[in-house]
Scaffold this active site. Structure first.
Site, PDB file in Angstrom:
ATOM      1  N   GLU A   1      17.436  -4.176  -0.046  1.00 52.87           N
ATOM      2  CA  GLU A   1      17.274  -3.627   1.292  1.00 52.87           C
ATOM      3  C   GLU A   1      16.335  -4.526   2.104  1.00 52.87           C
ATOM      4  O   GLU A   1      15.213  -4.792   1.695  1.00 52.87           O
ATOM      5  CB  GLU A   1      16.686  -2.214   1.194  1.00 52.87           C
ATOM      6  CG  GLU A   1      16.588  -1.532   2.540  1.00 52.87           C
ATOM      7  CD  GLU A   1      16.121  -0.081   2.424  1.00 52.87           C
ATOM      8  OE1 GLU A   1      15.196   0.171   1.637  1.00 52.87           O
ATOM      9  OE2 GLU A   1      16.676   0.772   3.131  1.00 52.87           O
TER      10      GLU A   1
ATOM     11  N   GLY B   1      10.805   7.107   2.411  1.00 51.37           N
ATOM     12  CA  GLY B   1      10.266   5.755   2.395  1.00 51.37           C
ATOM     13  C   GLY B   1      11.027   4.890   1.416  1.00 51.37           C
ATOM     14  O   GLY B   1      12.207   5.128   1.160  1.00 51.37           O
ATOM     15  N   SER B   2      10.346   3.924   0.855  1.00 55.44           N
ATOM     16  CA  SER B   2      11.037   2.962  -0.002  1.00 55.44           C
ATOM     17  C   SER B   2      11.314   3.543  -1.382  1.00 55.44           C
ATOM     18  O   SER B   2      10.619   4.447  -1.842  1.00 55.44           O
ATOM     19  CB  SER B   2      10.189   1.705  -0.156  1.00 55.44           C
ATOM     20  OG  SER B   2       9.059   1.987  -0.959  1.00 55.44           O
ATOM     21  N   THR B   3      12.330   2.984  -2.037  1.00 54.56           N
ATOM     22  CA  THR B   3      12.654   3.412  -3.397  1.00 54.56           C
ATOM     23  C   THR B   3      11.498   3.092  -4.339  1.00 54.56           C
ATOM     24  O   THR B   3      11.189   3.875  -5.239  1.00 54.56           O
ATOM     25  CB  THR B   3      13.964   2.743  -3.855  1.00 54.56           C
ATOM     26  OG1 THR B   3      15.035   3.274  -3.053  1.00 54.56           O
ATOM     27  CG2 THR B   3      14.264   3.020  -5.315  1.00 54.56           C
TER      28      THR B   3
ATOM     29  N   CYS C   1      17.157   3.570   6.981  1.00 57.77           N
ATOM     30  CA  CYS C   1      17.450   3.588   5.549  1.00 57.77           C
ATOM     31  C   CYS C   1      18.950   3.563   5.293  1.00 57.77           C
ATOM     32  O   CYS C   1      19.413   3.053   4.284  1.00 57.77           O
ATOM     33  CB  CYS C   1      16.816   4.813   4.906  1.00 57.77           C
ATOM     34  SG  CYS C   1      17.147   6.318   5.810  1.00 57.77           S
TER      35      CYS C   1
ATOM     36  N   GLY D   1       8.970   5.749  -3.862  1.00 56.38           N
ATOM     37  CA  GLY D   1       9.577   6.990  -4.357  1.00 56.38           C
ATOM     38  C   GLY D   1       9.442   7.112  -5.869  1.00 56.38           C
ATOM     39  O   GLY D   1       9.144   8.180  -6.406  1.00 56.38           O
TER      40      GLY D   1
ATOM     41  N   GLU E   1      13.721  10.769  -0.011  1.00 52.33           N
ATOM     42  CA  GLU E   1      14.760  10.165   0.831  1.00 52.33           C
ATOM     43  C   GLU E   1      14.392   8.700   0.911  1.00 52.33           C
ATOM     44  O   GLU E   1      13.409   8.340   1.554  1.00 52.33           O
ATOM     45  CB  GLU E   1      14.765  10.864   2.194  1.00 52.33           C
ATOM     46  CG  GLU E   1      16.112  10.812   2.859  1.00 52.33           C
ATOM     47  CD  GLU E   1      16.268   9.540   3.637  1.00 52.33           C
ATOM     48  OE1 GLU E   1      16.795   8.574   3.050  1.00 52.33           O
ATOM     49  OE2 GLU E   1      15.852   9.496   4.791  1.00 52.33           O
TER      50      GLU E   1
ATOM     51  N   LYS F   1       1.363  13.403   6.162  1.00 48.86           N
ATOM     52  CA  LYS F   1       0.765  12.094   6.444  1.00 48.86           C
ATOM     53  C   LYS F   1       1.784  11.175   7.107  1.00 48.86           C
ATOM     54  O   LYS F   1       2.795  10.815   6.516  1.00 48.86           O
ATOM     55  CB  LYS F   1       0.269  11.413   5.175  1.00 48.86           C
ATOM     56  CG  LYS F   1      -0.500  10.128   5.508  1.00 48.86           C
ATOM     57  CD  LYS F   1      -0.703   9.210   4.322  1.00 48.86           C
ATOM     58  CE  LYS F   1       0.321   8.108   4.230  1.00 48.86           C
ATOM     59  NZ  LYS F   1       0.265   7.101   5.294  1.00 48.86           N
TER      60      LYS F   1
END
Lengths: 486, 285
Positions: A398, A245-247, A301, A250, A267, A193
């Site tokens: 971030e 993507g973002s933490t 990132c 995640g 990641e 996706k």
């Protein structure tokens, strides 16, 4: 653009516009889901627009996959895995992957233009970085397909099965390559996706997958928003989730798969330190700082978003940095002169502006280059903050935009402490002329990638991934294969 | 008159009692108490994590050769205390033969990982031929502080097999002993203590797994949680691990030994540096 010159030169660095042509690209008005090598209308019957963030014009309508569509894709991937892909020899699998690499190379310019249109990144980057690296990634992993037993000695490497892969909008095609290439080489089938703001190059890649004659169902591409991603994560017949993507997301994924058989690689975000010592080659370091934070509008990132400068050269470095910022071209992503393109979406621009506001409110001193930015589209001037400390929100969180914070340090111990004092651990940069100091720093910085006297370099053979909350697992190189093998 | 041993926990190179003051009795087959063991608390876990974090820098920076020597020293100390472990194992219900085998396997396991300490890096690292003028390599680094639940069915071997690869790789450990068979864990702490292992590298707690494991899983300064499958508890622990993206490593029961047990607790770090490209001289000879 360079109206305010603060250095040794009064030169006006104005170039005539040099836009890349869009005449040779092929884009449909409407894109369906790619399942079983066919274009399938979504059972949701819903579509969403994808826009050019530099002009806000609609580029195409994209299918929005729901649970039933994802289920169809997973079933296709499972069938392809059981009946075809898992039975095929590694050498044959490799040939298909080589074919994808070659066909991407043939259509490289088209992909670069579409990538810049859809994501807002400068054509120079999509043309010279994203697309070639994506091709090379397929080329690299193709060669692994028949050599897996060398990647995992003393084990009989086996594929995991169906891999669900969810990728971000900052490097749309490159992330698709990072995900698909090792998965296929290891013998898995894929449901991928793309991010909702940048579906186009993944869908163009689907054309290549079809043209390359991959068996139906080996690669399926389902477009949509977060709910589509959640449907992949929660599907019981998916064996592996690979996410970039973002933490925050995640962690949602990691919670969703807790207690299931699904393996994950994540990641995630970062707040990487870029450290400049007084003996560093300052002009090169300044280029490295610029590249570290302004590459891809700072939507990276591993962006070097926390700059640490040794105190005795701080004034010099900051002066040169500001001067260099003045020479950056912000504007049309398709213009070959452009250094900083469009922010990927309105939403992301709002996020960046929110952090800039927080930075000011916290009392940090802001500097933005004196450039003009287009009146339409989403743009952000290159920005730096001085007078910040470890406790500022803008040094901790971030931002994912062209915003740099600058702190100073005196001793090596101090900067190591400060650099490591973050929940993240994705990357770091070190600039010094002293070899022994480089090895001291690169050993002690708790991060998955360390660039010494360089920054933001990527290569298919080079493992990438984070410590701590920046993720789990590695992508790239021989280490990236193990994510797709048991 | 025999002098009975007080079984205490091991934190930061010292043998305190649990700060909670709680205990639980260990009984033999006949039902008589053979020891009162510390029922460690979440606060003990936190104290142990602090000690482990403090010790991590020094331990991870020791030379691989030195870590190997220290692991070998642990094997020597265990050999010397063989009789004590045999006695404890039989007290806790092992047959003499099974006990002898378990102690021997534990000694062998320490020798095995002593040998790995300066070898795994060469096997698992790589020089990466990037397509630009850079020298690029990937090497392993220890993850940090590891929370560890010893295998529950054994008193000694089940902890040695999980512990040895972790410290071999430069990690520091907070270990919860087998809940029902904790005696050897405490005596093993004495082995650790007399083997030049710096204080804090290995911390050993006794108590309830259902209390200690969730505390480790939720601790924000623990980098990984290692256990053999604990059944129902696995999912709870996996969920708790998410808050700081702790690596959650669950082995099936009956841990063996080998390189993957070391690499599972290592991070891969990739380092780049430019290669100077000036002048036209090339070296053909």
């Amino acid at each position: 653009m360079a109206k305010k010159n603060t250095t040794n030169s009064q030169t006006e660095w104005n170039y005539a516009a040099s836009p890349e042509s869009t005449s040779h690209i092929r884009l449909e008005k409407k894109y369906q889901l790619f399942i079983n090598n066919e274009w399938v209308a979504p059972s949701s019957k819903k579509y969403f627009p994808t826009i050019n963030p530099a002009t806000e014009d609609v580029l195409a309508e994209i299918a929005w996959a729901n649970d039933a569509d994802v289920d169809l894709a997973v079933k296709a991937a499972r069938k392809a895995y059981t009946e075809v892909w898992s039975k095929m020899s590694g050498a044959e699998r490799g040939k298909y992957i080589y074919r994808i690499a070659r066909m991407m190379q043939e259509r490289a310019r088209e992909f670069a233009v579409i990538e810049s249109l859809d994501s807002g990144k400068p054509i120079r980057e999509s043309r010279d970085v994203d697309v070639p690296l994506a091709c090379n990634h397929f080329f690299y992993y193709a060669g692994w397909a028949d050599k897996l037993e060398y990647a995992m000695p003393h084990k009989k490497p086996e594929a995991l099965g169906v891999a669900g892969q969810i990728i971000p909008w900052n490097f749309p095609l490159l992330m698709a390559a990072w995900k698909i290439a090792p998965a296929l080489a290891a013998g898995n089938t894929v449901v991928l996706k793309p991010a909702e703001t940048t579906s186009l190059t993944a869908l163009k890649l689907a054309e290549i997958i079809k043209d390359a004659g991959l068996p139906p169902g080996v690669v399926n591409i389902v477009t949509g928003y977060g709910d589509t991603g959640a449907a992949i994560v929660n599907h019981p017949d998916v064996d592996k989730i690979a996410f970039t993507g973002s933490t925050t997301v995640g962690k949602i994924i990691q919670r969703a798969v807790a207690g299931t058989h699904k393996k994950t690689t994540l990641e995630l975000g970062g707040k990487s330190a870029n450290i400049i010592f007084d003996d560093a080659p300052i002009d090169q370091a300044v280029e490295g700082i610029i590249n570290g934070i302004f590459f891809n509008q700072g939507h990276v990132c591993c962006a070097g978003s926390r700059l640490f400068v040794q105190e005795n050269v701080a004034d010099l470095v900051i002066r040169k940095l500001k001067a260099r910022m003045e020479s950056l071209y912000v504007g049309d992503p398709l213009d070959k002169n452009t250094d900083i393109g469009a922010i990927n979406s309105k939403e992301q621009l709002d996020t960046i502006n929110k952090y800039i506001k927080i930075g000011k409110a916290e009392g940090a001193e802001i500097y933005q280059s004196d450039c003009s930015i287009p009146s339409k589209g989403f743009f952000c001037k290159p920005t730096l903050f001085t007078g910040v400390s470890q406790s500022h929100v803008i040094t901790q969180e971030e931002i994912f935009g062209p915003v740099l914070t600058i702190q100073t340090f005196r001793t090596i111990d101090e900067v190591i402490q400060k650099a490591n004092n973050t929940p993240y651990g994705l990357a770091a940069g070190v600039w010094t002329d002293k070899g022994s100091r480089i090895f001291n720093l690169t050993t002690k910085l708790r991060a998955g990638v360390v660039w010494a006297n360089t920054y933001n370099k990527f290569d298919p053979v080079s493992p990438f991934g984070g410590y701590k909350e920046s993720g789990i697992g590695r992508e790239g190189g021989v280490h990236g294969l193990s994510a797709y093998l048991k | 008159m025999e002098i009975l041993k007080t079984y205490k926990i091991y934190i930061g190179g010292a043998f305190p009692r649990t700060e909670s003051g709680r205990y639980y009795p260990i009984v033999d087959a006949s039902g008589s108490t053979i020891a009162n063991v510390c029922l460690s608390s979440r606060k003990d876990v936190r104290n142990a994590v602090v000690a482990a974090r403090k010790a991590f820098g020094g331990w991870s920076e020791k030379t691989a050769f030195n870590r190997g020597q220290i692991l070998y020293r642990m094997a020597e100390m265990l050999e010397g205390r063989k009789l004590q472990f045999l006695e404890e194992l039989t007290k806790q219900g092992s047959s003499k033969e099974a006990a002898a085998q378990e102690v021997q396997e534990s000694i062998d396991c320490l020798v095995y990982y002593a040998g790995w300490a300066d070898k795994y890096q060469q096997i698992a690292s790589s020089i990466n031929p990037v397509s630009s003028s850079h020298f690029n390599f990937s090497a392993l680094e220890p993850m940090g502080v590891i929370g560890m639940i010893a295998a529950q069915e054994t008193s000694l071997i089940g902890l040695v097999k999980l512990l040895a690869p972790a410290i071999c790789g430069g990690n520091t450990v907070v270990l919860a002993a087998s809940e029902a068979l904790p005696l050897c864990a405490v005596t093993f702490a004495e082995v650790v203590h007399s083997s030049d292992v710096p204080g804090g590298v290995v911390n050993i707690l006794t108590g309830k797994v259902s209390e200690l494991a969730p505390a480790m899983a939720a601790h924000m300064d623990v980098n990984a949680l290692v256990s053999e499958s604990l059944g129902e508890l696995d999912k709870t622990l996996a969920l708790a691990c998410v808050d700081n993206l702790k690596r959650n490593i669950v082995y099936q029961q009956g841990t063996t030994q080998g390189l993957p047990y070391i690499t599972a607790l290592q991070e891969v770090k990739t380092t780049w540096h430019p290669i100077e490209q000036i002048g036209g001289a090339s070296s053909s000879y």
